[in-house]
Structures are given as C-alpha cells and as structure tokens.
Design an enzyme around this catalytic site. Structure first.
Site, PDB file in Angstrom:
ATOM      1  N   GLY A  71       0.821  -1.242  -0.078  1.00  0.00           N
ATOM      2  CA  GLY A  71      -0.099   0.110  -0.050  1.00  0.00           C
ATOM      3  C   GLY A  71       0.944   1.203   0.119  1.00  0.00           C
ATOM      4  O   GLY A  71       1.860   1.422  -0.625  1.00  0.00           O
ATOM      5  N   GLU A  72       0.459   2.295   0.490  1.00  0.00           N
ATOM      6  CA  GLU A  72       0.930   3.461   0.834  1.00  0.00           C
ATOM      7  C   GLU A  72       1.020   4.294  -0.541  1.00  0.00           C
ATOM      8  O   GLU A  72       1.428   5.609  -0.750  1.00  0.00           O
ATOM      9  CB  GLU A  72       2.586   3.405   1.299  1.00  0.00           C
ATOM     10  CG  GLU A  72       2.522   2.791   2.658  1.00  0.00           C
ATOM     11  CD  GLU A  72       4.198   2.650   3.133  1.00  0.00           C
ATOM     12  OE1 GLU A  72       4.820   3.259   2.475  1.00  0.00           O
ATOM     13  OE2 GLU A  72       4.531   2.014   4.183  1.00  0.00           O
ATOM     14  N   GLY A  73       0.734   3.584  -1.717  1.00  0.00           N
ATOM     15  CA  GLY A  73       0.889   4.307  -2.992  1.00  0.00           C
ATOM     16  C   GLY A  73       2.556   3.712  -3.580  1.00  0.00           C
ATOM     17  O   GLY A  73       2.834   4.472  -4.658  1.00  0.00           O
TER      18      GLY A  73
END
Length: 351
Positions: A317-319
């Site tokens: 995740g997180e981008g």
C-alpha cells in the site's frame, strides 16, 4: 456532485496513426502504446490542431490518505491501530517506502489525515481533512453517517483543485490505515454482490486463524447492513473508511478536471470501483499501476477492465506501486513526443 465528461474519441485514429508511424514494428512497445493513447486522449482538448502539442506530465503528486478503522480492534490484523499514527509520523520524517520511491521518481508527496485515532499535533505537512477519530466497527454499527461521505467528497474536491491550481496534471493515490483491507473487502463484496470469501485477503500478513475472524466479521457487517446498502454512497457509509471515501472523491474530482489518476493497490482500486459506479466516465482517466498480492485485487481489476502496468508481488500500500509506475507513464509520454516517425528518420515504413 461531480460533472464528468468522457474523453473524446473522435481523434483516436489520428493518435493511433501517430503512434503507429514511430520507427518500430506495429505494436512493438506493447502496453506503453495503449498508455500513450490514453494520455493523449485525456490531454486532447477538442481542437485537432492541439494534436501536435506535446504530451506532458507536470507536477505529479502522490496523495496518501490515512485513517483508522473500528473493526481493527476486533482481531482482523496483526498490527494494532496505533501503527497508523506511527506510520504517518514515519511518512512525515521521510523514512517510509513511499518517501523513498517518491524521491526517486519525482513525485511530490502529501499526507492527508482523513481520520486517524491519534492525530499528529503541530505537523503543518499533514493536511487535516478529518472526518472523525476512526470509523465505528462496521460489524456493530454503520462505519460513519452518510453525511460524512458528502463531506469527504468535498474535502477531496478542494484538495485536488488546490494541486491543479499550481500546475499538477497527474495525481496518484495511496493510503495508510490498519484495518483498511477489511473495509475495502466489504466495499468490494457489496458493490459487486459477490461472496466475501472471493474478496478477502491476508492484509498485513495474517495467519489462517485471523483470516477466519476477519472473514466472519466482514460477513457480519454485510449481514447487519444488508438492507441499507442501496447505493455506492450508502456502501461507503456503512462499511467503508474515511480514506476510501476521500480517495473516491479525489478520483471523481480529478476526472472532472480532466487529469490522470494513478491507482495503486487493493484499497485504492476499491475506491476506483466506487468512483466508476458513481460515474462510468471517470474510468477514462484512470491508470492502474500494479496488481498486488491481495486476493481480491485481480478480480477488482477484471471488473474495471484494467490491465495494470506492473506485477511485482507488492502488498504494502502507501502508494508504492503507483510511485513505481510513474517512470513508465513518463516513458509513454516521451516516446510519443520524441521518437522519430518513419518519414522523419528516412526509414522504410514497415507498418
């Protein structure tokens, strides 16, 4: 609400001809060619003379939306909710994977507090768009009131507008929130009317026993709210998350302003599903960065008729996947702008 226009397709043949006339065999740049076509369609403004204007990516911005989830207190993750705030602090300090990748590829990074349990105080570089201190546990009550969805959409509209005003024409979406794979799974199951078991994954790396608990609680949530899940907004309110709401709003706001949106992993793709259900035209503006290891992500991508740019086994995740996709997007722009045609180069046309 959002007023979104589909991209114009009347110049597709012109764009495709320009791509085909580059000094290469037909289709030899594979997915980069379809990506260049998509970018050119998004950036075309209706004047055929503008087809000669170079494509460009300006001030690309990574927006990471953080929030907490009430269900996280009931054993669906190996990490406690406190980790959300700790990771937001890590983002601020520049020490997370998303910081490293954004620095490497040239993304501006902005962190948005959509509703973490323990907000950071005195942090000017965390944008306050709080809808609450975490959602309610969705298997016991609605995650949030319906009006919070509208408020979250408006927050997202203002956020995107601020970046467009300073020259940004591409945003990417990331997230942080312990428990958010549970919310995304519930949203996916409700939106597609498919079994939780087809959607649920291991999130932070949970074991079999925890996966059983996670699946059970998500099913409980959907059973509890089954008569209320009558619209995408209602689904967000009952089983979504503050960050999923604002990512959905950001997608719609960006599409309304005709800029590209790079979608990261499972959570962001769940938000994309909601956005596309609300406005099918928004699909034209979405670039899907990668296929993650979360079980439901592949099915989500199929539902959105999306071919991701990367498949690296990511599940952070997180981008992070969206950040890693930026060089490929730039490569598509650069070959479209800079690569010689057969005529320009004096090369026999092999098309």
């Amino acid at each position: 609400m959002f007023v979104i226009e589909a991209v114009k397709s009347d110049v597709d043949a012109n764009i495709q001809h320009k791509i085909n006339q580059k000094t290469k065999p037909l289709g030899a740049l594979g997915q980069l060619e379809s990506l260049a076509l998509q970018i050119a369609r998004v950036q075309y403004r209706g004047d055929k003379q503008s087809l000669s204007t170079p494509l460009q990516i300006t001030k690309p911005t990574m927006l990471v939306f953080a929030a907490d989830h009430g269900i996280a207190a009931y054993g669906v993750s190996i990490a406690p909710s406190e980790v959300t705030t700790q990771m937001v602090h890590n983002f601020v300090q520049g020490g997370a994977a998303i910081n490293v990748f954004c620095r490497q590829v040239g993304f501006e990074l902005e962190i948005i507090d959509c509703g973490i349990l323990q907000p950071l105080t005195g942090q000017a570089n965390v944008i306050d768009q709080r809808l609450g201190a975490g959602t309610k546990a969705m298997h016991l009550a609605a995650a949030m009131p319906l009006e919070k969805v509208a408020q979250g959409f408006e927050f997202a509209r203002q956020l995107v507008a601020r970046h467009i005003d300073v020259g940004c024409n591409l945003i990417a979406l990331g997230e942080m929130g312990i428990g958010n794979t549970s919310a995304a799974t519930a949203v996916m199951s409700a939106m597609l009317n498919i079994d939780v078991e087809q959607c649920v994954g291991r999130g932070t790396g949970i074991d079999d026993a925890t996966l059983v608990i996670k699946t059970k609680l998500i099913n409980q949530a959907l059973d509890l709210h089954q008569h209320e899940l009558v619209s995408p907004e209602a689904i967000l309110a009952h089983v979504g998350g503050f960050e999923i709401v604002q990512m959905t709003g950001a997608i719609l706001a960006a599409a309304e302003q005709k800029i590209l949106v790079v979608i990261d992993g499972f959570i962001a793709t769940a938000a994309a599903l909601v956005a596309v259900k609300l406005s099918p035209q928004s699909r034209d503006y979405l670039v899907f960065a990668h296929e993650s290891q979360e079980q439901g992500h592949k099915l989500l991508l199929q539902q959105l008729q999306a071919t991701p740019l990367l498949s690296l086994g990511l599940r952070l995740g997180e981008g992070t996947g969206a950040a890693l996709a930026l060089p490929l997007i730039q490569a598509a722009v650069n070959f479209y702008n800079q690569m010689a045609s057969f005529d320009d180069a004096g090369v026999n046309n092999v098309v």
